[in-house]
Design a protein around this motif. Structure first.
Motif: not given
Length: 312
Positions: A139-151, A162-172
């Motif tokens: 679920a977490t990976l799918a959310a990041l992938l969908c955000i990457l495509v949308y942005v 940059g947005a996905v890197a920031a989100l992955a940064h926050d999660v990790i």
């Protein structure tokens, strides 16, 4: 270069901020892979028994009692107050849940003169826990992938990375905090991590939109100047949103009880790190990838028949 008045030079600290982020991400990954996570009953399976004492209970005495009863691997901790205790026992093949709870309650009652009440019993099978762990990660990976495509579709691929890197940064980093402090990681914490993704994404989208508008309105300025001006424009909105959210989370953290303590902890830390990443991580990565005014201005659309006058 254009001199903007009352503009905060955020990008002056771009390099130290990126170094700090790299250190925190690598440290969190090291903790997650080598130390692991204190998975709760939702993921590991087993039995959780909540008992209440008429007076304050001694955890060391409770552990000794359970060890003598054959449950030396039980995890014992206070649950809200010193009179309430939660006992977590790993799954046992061929042993019924009711038998475990009855044996534990009998052992605790026989070892003290206090009144011991059985408050709650929960059981999760190990196969169900493993399935929840896998689905939570997907679920977490799918959310990041969908955000990457949308942005990437809505703005620009440099903003998307940059947005996905920031989100992955926050999660990790949020998950790394739970590994560092050895806090219990259950389904409520996973829900909080997904909520952190949504919160951080909202901040990042606002920043990306403001930067895009800045490139379109501000001419003859360096990209770093446009980013600083755009971040300054969103600063008041970011601070007000973050502070009001943090006030609510502080109430949940201190007054919400043990059931949502992990949820409040993950969200509280996630909001703080998400605000930081929206300002520095997403914007800095977009700048390092070479974002420019030409990337964000739509190409001119030729009208039908335009340019044919010269041929007549």
């Amino acid at each position: 270069m254009i001199a903007f008045t009352n503009t905060v030079n955020f990008m002056k600290l771009k390099t130290p901020a990126m170094l700090l982020s790299c250190f925190l991400v690598l440290g969190s990954l090291g903790l997650i892979f080598f130390k692991g996570l204190n998975f709760g009953l939702d993921f590991t399976g087993g039995t959780v028994i909540e008992v209440g004492y008429s007076q304050s209970a001694d955890l060391s005495q409770v552990r000794q009692t359970l060890d003598a009863a054959g449950y030396g691997d039980a995890v014992v901790q206070y649950f809200g107050s010193s009179q309430d205790i939660a006992i977590r026992i790993a799954p046992r093949d061929g042993v019924e849940q009711s038998r475990i709870s009855n044996e534990v309650l009998s052992a605790l009652t026989a070892a003290t003169t206090d009144t011991v009440d059985l408050r709650r019993v929960e059981f999760v099978g190990p196969s169900v826990g493993a399935e929840l762990k896998e689905q939570g990660g997907l679920a977490t990976l799918a959310a990041l992938l969908c955000i990457l495509v949308y942005v990437a579709f809505r703005y620009e691929w440099r903003f998307a990375l940059g947005a996905v890197a920031a989100l992955a940064h926050d999660v990790i980093i949020t998950v790394g905090l739970f590994s560092l402090l050895w806090l219990e990681f259950d389904l409520t914490v996973l829900a909080a991590v997904l909520a952190v993704i949504g919160y951080s994404l909202n901040d990042t989208i606002v920043v990306c939109d403001r930067i895009r508008e800045g490139f379109r309105k501000i001419r003859d300025a360096l990209p770093v100047e446009v980013v600083n001006e755009s971040l300054t424009g969103t600063l008041s909105r970011t601070l007000v949103t973050s502070l009001t959210t943090i006030l609510v989370l502080l109430v949940l953290f201190f007054q919400g009880g043990a059931l949502i303590h992990g949820f409040a902890t993950a969200l509280l830390f996630g909001v703080l790190i998400g605000t930081y990443s929206s300002i520095y991580v997403a914007s800095s990565i977009s700048l390092m990838l070479g974002i420019s005014r030409e990337d964000l201005i739509p190409p001119p659309v030729e009208k039908e028949g335009e340019g044919t006058e010269s041929l007549l």
